[in-house]
Design an enzyme around this catalytic site. Structure first.
Site, PDB file in Angstrom:
ATOM      1  N   SER A   1       0.855  -1.186   0.000  1.00  0.00           N
ATOM      2  CA  SER A   1       0.000   0.000   0.000  1.00  0.00           C
ATOM      3  C   SER A   1       0.886   1.229   0.000  1.00  0.00           C
ATOM      4  CB  SER A   1      -0.900   0.013   1.235  1.00  0.00           C
ATOM      5  OG  SER A   1      -1.493   1.294   1.424  1.00  0.00           O
TER       6      SER A   1
ATOM      7  N   TYR B   1      -2.114  -1.410  10.187  1.00  0.00           N
ATOM      8  CA  TYR B   1      -2.170  -1.589   8.737  1.00  0.00           C
ATOM      9  C   TYR B   1      -0.875  -1.111   8.091  1.00  0.00           C
ATOM     10  CZ  TYR B   1      -4.018  -1.315   3.965  1.00  0.00           C
ATOM     11  OH  TYR B   1      -4.218  -1.472   2.621  1.00  0.00           O
TER      12      TYR B   1
END
Length: 262
Positions: A146, A159
């Site tokens: 990401s 995350y």
């Protein structure tokens, strides 16, 4: 949807978390380019829908239900896939979950769950697919990282930690397996409007529309990405068009990482 290309013809592809969102869109995109797609998801119903959509368009797909955090489940999945198709040419480690909260707000169980799915869920499929790729001296692995691996983002401690780890793991894997003819690259999406994100916004904000407008401002494009944007990038990494990309991060982030509006 119909079969339109041949960029991945004769390529057997295993995509984890392919029952919804980016995984589902990628499975369809791979099939549109001629790949035989093995759809993996923990949710059998969602996985079947992906398979049905691909087959309805004339593509080739099958479902294997498996938990990417469980070694025996993953090993059985890979054995079944190779038994059915002879080999796995492309592994797309897409399965993942989100985690919300600053570090001091995240409970240990929630932290561990994000770590298990997002890191262990890359490690285990790769571990069990790699020996066959090494034996054939050929293969492609795509890992879902990401853009938060590169930038700080509020309330995303767990995350961000996992996606940074996936990017580092991708580079390490490439060094270890380059001599076997295996390419390992990572996708780094920005904010993508998937059903998961939409549901999260509805549950977390009093005004989801305002939240979406705020998210758009993170990216120079002024828009949120679509699952198709990431799926097209995954097809590129799986194809021979990217044969000189090794250990690379591929950004699909609308300018979030490298751009800043004045």
């Amino acid at each position: 949807m119909s079969i339109m290309g041949h960029r991945l013809q004769h390529k057997t592809t295993l995509i984890t978390g392919a029952g919804s969102g980016i995984g589902k869109c990628s499975a369809i995109a791979f099939a549109m380019q001629g790949a035989t797609v093995i759809v993996n998801d923990l949710d059998e119903g969602k996985g079947e829908v992906t398979v049905e959509e691909i087959r309805a368009a004339g593509g080739s797909a099958s479902l294997i239900v498996a938990d990417v955090t469980d070694p025996s489940s993953v090993e059985t999945m890979v054995e079944q896939a190779i038994e059915r198709h002879g080999q796995i040419d492309v592994l797309f480690n897409n399965a993942g979950i989100s985690g919300v909260g600053a570090l001091h707000e995240v409970e240990p169980d929630a932290w561990d769950r994000v770590m298990r799915v997002n890191i262990r869920g890359v490690y285990l499929p790769s571990k069990y697919v790699l020996p066959s790729m090494m034996q054939r001296r050929s293969g492609v692995i795509i890992n879902m990282s990401s853009c938060v691996a590169e930038i700080g983002l509020a309330k995303r401690a767990s995350y961000s930690a996992t996606k940074g780890a996936v990017l580092a793991l991708t580079k390490s894997m490439q060094v270890d397996y380059a001599s076997y003819g295996i390419r390992v690259n990572a996708l780094l999406p920005g904010t993508i409007l998937t059903p998961f994100v939409e549901n999260y916004l509805k549950q977390s904000y009093d005004d989801p529309e305002a939240a979406i407008e705020s998210l758009k401002k993170r990216q120079l494009s002024g828009e949120m990405g679509r699952p198709e944007d990431v799926a097209h990038a995954a097809v590129f990494l799986a194809s021979e068009e990217s044969k000189f990309m090794m250990g690379s991060p591929l950004y699909i982030d609308g300018g979030a990482v490298f751009g800043k509006d004045a």
